[in-house]
Design a protein around this motif. Structure first.
Motif, PDB file in Angstrom:
ATOM      1  N   PHE A 101      -1.839  -4.083  -6.364  1.00 42.80           N
ATOM      2  CA  PHE A 101      -3.200  -4.399  -5.929  1.00 42.80           C
ATOM      3  C   PHE A 101      -3.473  -5.904  -6.043  1.00 42.80           C
ATOM      4  O   PHE A 101      -4.269  -6.451  -5.261  1.00 42.80           O
ATOM      5  CB  PHE A 101      -4.234  -3.613  -6.736  1.00 42.80           C
ATOM      6  CG  PHE A 101      -4.514  -2.253  -6.188  1.00 42.80           C
ATOM      7  CD1 PHE A 101      -5.065  -2.094  -4.916  1.00 42.80           C
ATOM      8  CD2 PHE A 101      -4.236  -1.109  -6.923  1.00 42.80           C
ATOM      9  CE1 PHE A 101      -5.330  -0.834  -4.386  1.00 42.80           C
ATOM     10  CE2 PHE A 101      -4.498   0.151  -6.405  1.00 42.80           C
ATOM     11  CZ  PHE A 101      -5.037   0.295  -5.141  1.00 42.80           C
ATOM     12  N   SER A 102      -2.831  -6.565  -6.991  1.00 44.22           N
ATOM     13  CA  SER A 102      -2.970  -8.024  -7.091  1.00 44.22           C
ATOM     14  C   SER A 102      -2.329  -8.699  -5.881  1.00 44.22           C
ATOM     15  O   SER A 102      -2.853  -9.681  -5.348  1.00 44.22           O
ATOM     16  CB  SER A 102      -2.321  -8.538  -8.380  1.00 44.22           C
ATOM     17  OG  SER A 102      -3.005  -8.057  -9.521  1.00 44.22           O
ATOM     18  N   LEU A 139      -2.052  -7.326  -2.915  1.00 43.36           N
ATOM     19  CA  LEU A 139      -2.982  -7.073  -1.802  1.00 43.36           C
ATOM     20  C   LEU A 139      -4.195  -7.990  -1.887  1.00 43.36           C
ATOM     21  O   LEU A 139      -4.718  -8.430  -0.853  1.00 43.36           O
ATOM     22  CB  LEU A 139      -3.429  -5.610  -1.821  1.00 43.36           C
ATOM     23  CG  LEU A 139      -2.385  -4.583  -1.371  1.00 43.36           C
ATOM     24  CD1 LEU A 139      -2.925  -3.166  -1.552  1.00 43.36           C
ATOM     25  CD2 LEU A 139      -1.999  -4.805   0.083  1.00 43.36           C
ATOM     26  N   LEU A 140      -4.630  -8.279  -3.098  1.00 40.18           N
ATOM     27  CA  LEU A 140      -5.776  -9.169  -3.293  1.00 40.18           C
ATOM     28  C   LEU A 140      -5.455 -10.567  -2.776  1.00 40.18           C
ATOM     29  O   LEU A 140      -6.239 -11.160  -2.021  1.00 40.18           O
ATOM     30  CB  LEU A 140      -6.134  -9.227  -4.781  1.00 40.18           C
ATOM     31  CG  LEU A 140      -7.476  -9.848  -5.162  1.00 40.18           C
ATOM     32  CD1 LEU A 140      -8.615  -8.901  -4.820  1.00 40.18           C
ATOM     33  CD2 LEU A 140      -7.510 -10.160  -6.654  1.00 40.18           C
ATOM     34  N   SER A 146     -10.307  -1.683  -7.398  1.00 31.40           N
ATOM     35  CA  SER A 146      -9.286  -0.914  -8.095  1.00 31.40           C
ATOM     36  C   SER A 146      -8.803  -1.623  -9.350  1.00 31.40           C
ATOM     37  O   SER A 146      -8.605  -0.998 -10.394  1.00 31.40           O
ATOM     38  CB  SER A 146      -8.107  -0.644  -7.163  1.00 31.40           C
ATOM     39  OG  SER A 146      -7.121   0.126  -7.827  1.00 31.40           O
ATOM     40  N   ASN A 179       0.824  -1.203   0.000  1.00 28.95           N
ATOM     41  CA  ASN A 179       0.000   0.000   0.000  1.00 28.95           C
ATOM     42  C   ASN A 179       0.864   1.262   0.000  1.00 28.95           C
ATOM     43  O   ASN A 179       0.547   2.252  -0.657  1.00 28.95           O
ATOM     44  CB  ASN A 179      -0.929   0.006   1.202  1.00 28.95           C
ATOM     45  CG  ASN A 179      -2.164   0.872   0.989  1.00 28.95           C
ATOM     46  OD1 ASN A 179      -3.255   0.551   1.475  1.00 28.95           O
ATOM     47  ND2 ASN A 179      -2.036   1.984   0.277  1.00 28.95           N
ATOM     48  N   SER A 205      -9.562  -5.000   2.662  1.00 29.97           N
ATOM     49  CA  SER A 205      -8.436  -4.878   1.739  1.00 29.97           C
ATOM     50  C   SER A 205      -8.714  -5.604   0.424  1.00 29.97           C
ATOM     51  O   SER A 205      -8.399  -5.092  -0.658  1.00 29.97           O
ATOM     52  CB  SER A 205      -7.170  -5.453   2.389  1.00 29.97           C
ATOM     53  OG  SER A 205      -6.066  -5.377   1.518  1.00 29.97           O
ATOM     54  N   SER A 210      -9.029  -3.736  -3.237  1.00 28.71           N
ATOM     55  CA  SER A 210      -8.108  -4.164  -4.288  1.00 28.71           C
ATOM     56  C   SER A 210      -8.855  -4.637  -5.528  1.00 28.71           C
ATOM     57  O   SER A 210      -8.479  -4.299  -6.660  1.00 28.71           O
ATOM     58  CB  SER A 210      -7.194  -5.278  -3.769  1.00 28.71           C
ATOM     59  OG  SER A 210      -6.444  -4.842  -2.659  1.00 28.71           O
ATOM     60  N   GLU A 266      -8.565   4.355  -4.658  1.00 32.69           N
ATOM     61  CA  GLU A 266      -8.436   3.182  -3.786  1.00 32.69           C
ATOM     62  C   GLU A 266      -7.119   3.154  -3.017  1.00 32.69           C
ATOM     63  O   GLU A 266      -7.024   2.507  -1.971  1.00 32.69           O
ATOM     64  CB  GLU A 266      -8.589   1.897  -4.604  1.00 32.69           C
ATOM     65  CG  GLU A 266     -10.011   1.568  -5.017  1.00 32.69           C
ATOM     66  CD  GLU A 266     -10.530   2.466  -6.133  1.00 32.69           C
ATOM     67  OE1 GLU A 266     -11.752   2.528  -6.337  1.00 32.69           O
ATOM     68  OE2 GLU A 266      -9.689   3.101  -6.815  1.00 32.69           O
TER      69      GLU A 266
END
Length: 203
Positions: free
Chosen positions: A161-162, A164-165, A113, A25, A106, A110, A45
């Motif tokens: 973001f992937s 975080l996913l 976004s 992040n 989260s 993610s 995001e």
């Protein structure tokens, strides 16, 4: 496996995942590895702090609680050796639920976004905005040319973001396991007492 040992194992796993969420992040504040002139140029995001709050801060507390369960004092209620352990395991289910909520937050941020795409300076009208719709850019890299700045913002945001996913999914699974583990520990007790009250047998 003892419920306390299982919880400790989960806690050990959650700590590095929380750190990864925090770092991912933080890096999102520097799209393409560069600083921006103002926060209005950042994808919305990023400012929702899913990795910092959800996968990071809200995950640290459950992880620390899980880590401490193995060594928790098993004596606590009117001379009942198992009471301390049972209460601690019950408390862990509450923290595990908080962890599920944090990781879920989260994950949702993610996913939204990734589907919406990043904010960028569009070549078509020289304004900052979101040129992509419903994840269309994921299957058509030619669309990436629409973004003039920040450089490489699309792969940068998509990668982080992937991460975080995936981190969110793993954290949800681990915390859900502890919810079940904690309920079992509450109902059945840990596999053995610490011995502080002279008890070493099953509880």
């Amino acid at each position: 496996m003892c419920t306390g040992s299982c919880a400790k194992c989960l806690g050990v796993t959650l700590i590095p995942l929380a750190v990864i969420g925090l770092l991912a992040n933080i890096l999102l504040f520097f799209p393409g590895g560069k600083t921006v002139d103002n926060k209005e140029q950042l994808t919305d995001e990023v400012l929702y702090l899913g990795g910092i709050i959800g996968s990071g801060v809200l995950m640290i507390f459950p992880a620390l609680v899980f880590l401490g369960l193995k060594n928790n004092d098993c004596c606590g209620c009117c001379g009942n050796e198992s009471c301390g352990k049972r209460f601690a395991m019950f408390t862990s289910t509450i923290f595990a639920a908080i962890g599920v909520l944090g990781a879920g937050y989260s994950f949702i941020v993610s996913a939204l976004s990734i589907n919406k795409g990043p904010k960028c300076l569009m070549k078509t009208n020289a304004t900052w905005g979101y040129p992509f719709v419903n994840g269309d850019y994921l299957n058509d890299k030619d669309l990436w040319k629409i973004c003039a700045q920040p450089t490489d913002v699309i792969p940068w945001n998509l990668t982080l973001f992937s991460i975080l996913l995936v981190v969110g999914i793993v954290q949800i699974v681990l915390c859900a396991i502890q919810v079940v583990n904690g309920l079992l520990g509450t109902l059945c007790g840990d596999c053995q007492c610490c011995g502080c009250c002279g008890g070493d047998g099953p509880v």
